[in-house]
Design an enzyme around this catalytic site. Structure first.
Site, mmCIF file in Angstrom:
data_model
loop_
_atom_site.group_PDB
_atom_site.id
_atom_site.type_symbol
_atom_site.label_atom_id
_atom_site.label_comp_id
_atom_site.label_asym_id
_atom_site.label_seq_id
_atom_site.Cartn_x
_atom_site.Cartn_y
_atom_site.Cartn_z
ATOM 1 N N ILE A 1 0.824 -1.734 0.432
ATOM 2 C CA ILE A 1 0.190 0.186 0.257
ATOM 3 C C ILE A 1 1.038 1.455 -0.217
ATOM 4 O O ILE A 1 0.767 2.790 -0.241
ATOM 5 C CB ILE A 1 -1.271 -0.512 1.603
ATOM 6 C CG1 ILE A 1 -1.852 1.287 1.100
ATOM 7 C CG2 ILE A 1 -0.546 0.299 2.939
ATOM 8 C CD1 ILE A 1 -3.164 1.047 0.122
ATOM 9 N N ASP B 1 1.123 -3.584 13.362
ATOM 10 C CA ASP B 1 0.891 -2.400 11.514
ATOM 11 C C ASP B 1 -0.001 -2.286 11.675
ATOM 12 O O ASP B 1 -0.778 -1.624 11.536
ATOM 13 C CB ASP B 1 1.064 -3.841 10.035
ATOM 14 C CG ASP B 1 1.211 -3.457 8.932
ATOM 15 O OD1 ASP B 1 2.112 -2.311 9.505
ATOM 16 O OD2 ASP B 1 0.731 -3.800 8.735
#
Length: 390
Positions: free
Chosen positions: A148, A279
């Site tokens: 991403i 994360d």
């Protein structure tokens, strides 16, 4: 829970203690604390048990360490690289039992990462609890495995970058790179400066990882995700990591990033090298259910953070959820699962003499749990901090 003055000796009763040194839980232990450090751990006595003022917990473990957290409590480090943001993220992480974090700054244009280094340096100087250093995930990644991350900001490291990175003063610097794209000598220079280099968002071959390991590579970022996979004739980053005797690896145990069978395999093969990481993004311990990341809308649905194409964009999981997931979906027991959140990440950062274990002289930083493995309290260097209020 009230704060305990770091200058006043204190005691803590653990019905079960995980000290990170033994492979089993120890029953009925007293922990004595002074000046933010553990002064003694001993078996509890009957007299201890009769003390009504004694803080008591079902399980006391070393403070959980999260090597990779991008945001929490409606705060994203990339959006607000400031010491105040670092404090909010740390407070949000504590709701999930995390005592120490490396706030993580992902790929951004140019040398924006210097703002993250400065923010963490200031946070540490201001005494913000729970900050061990900073994690820079990019921009020195592979265009073949961007995930991403903003592909327009991914680039190669240059000499000026190396000058900045090797002189950074913000606790431990963890740097995620694509090692196949590093110039000759860069890893050796980073290692000499004490930078902890992980491979991530990389298309490296197993041979390239082996060479990088010989030059100072310490581990890999979010194992199985955004890296070359293991095949019959090319082990890739995944195979090289599993086969290594030294490389550490973060893993996102949320049920979305990695199949549970792969999580269990990694835990079985890497009991002393696997590290739970969240994360996490700003939605963790926050009110927001979506945000925009370099022009893309990211939405939270059924525990997954994805863009419009369904690509994962960070995670929405806490450390305590990750721990419970390991117990539910693998065959490792509680002591082994606790190791992944305490001892292993401390060793990955080279801080095993300071954090990650409970012993005389170590920092008095604990994650305290209930019998149901819920967070009861977090103590940071001698002070209890309410996990709901930071």
């Amino acid at each position: 829970m009230p704060l305990i003055d770091m200058k006043t000796p204190a005691r803590l009763f653990a019905r079960q203690l995980y000290d990170g040194l033994a492979d089993q839980l120890q029953p009925d232990r007293m922990i004595e604390i002074a000046n933010g450090q553990i002064t003694l751990i001993r078996p509890a006595t009957a007299q201890d048990a009769r003390d009504p003022a004694l803080p008591e917990f079902d399980l006391v473990a070393p403070g959980f360490i999260d090597l990779q957290i991008n945001g929490a409590a409606d705060t994203q480090f990339n959006f607000d690289p400031s010491p105040e943001a670092v404090g909010r993220i740390a407070a949000g992480a504590r709701q999930g039992g995390t005592a120490y974090i490396l706030p993580t700054f992902i790929t951004a244009p140019g040398r924006d990462y210097t703002r993250a280094i400065a923010a963490v340096q200031a946070a540490i100087a201001q005494g913000v609890p729970g900050i061990l250093g900073v994690h820079l995930e990019g921009p020195f990644l592979s265009h073949a495995r961007p995930g991403i991350h903003d592909p327009t900001a991914i680039r190669c490291v240059d000499d000026h970058d190396l000058d900045l990175l090797t002189t950074a003063q913000a606790g431990v610097l963890l740097l995620t790179v694509a090692p196949e794209n590093l110039p000759a000598g860069a890893l050796l220079r980073l290692k000499a400066a004490g930078v902890r280099v992980f491979a991530g968002h990389t298309a490296a071959s197993a041979d390239q990882i082996a060479q990088a390991e010989a030059e100072g590579l310490v581990g890999v970022t979010h194992l199985f995700n955004a890296m070359s996979q293991m095949t019959g004739r090319e082990p890739g980053v995944v195979g090289a990591t599993l086969a290594s005797r030294a490389l550490f690896a973060g893993i996102i145990a949320d049920g979305h990033h990695v199949d549970w069978r792969n999580v269990a395999t990694a835990a079985r093969l890497m009991p002393d090298r696997l590290c739970l990481v969240t994360d996490a993004m700003l939605t963790l311990a926050g009110q927001q259910t979506g945000f925009e990341l370099h022009g893309e809308k990211i939405a939270l649905c059924d525990g997954r953070l994805t863009n419009k194409d369904g690509r994962l964009a960070g995670a929405h999981v806490s450390m305590i959820d990750s721990l419970r997931n390991m117990l539910d979906h693998t065959d490792i027991g509680l002591p082994a699962a606790l190791r992944l959140a305490t001892v292993n990440p401390a060793r990955a950062l080279g801080l095993e003499q300071e954090v990650g274990t409970l012993r005389q002289g170590a920092r008095a930083t604990f994650t305290c749990l209930t019998q149901e493995n819920s967070v009861a309290a977090v103590m940071s260097e001698g002070r209890f901090i309410d996990p709901d209020r930071g």
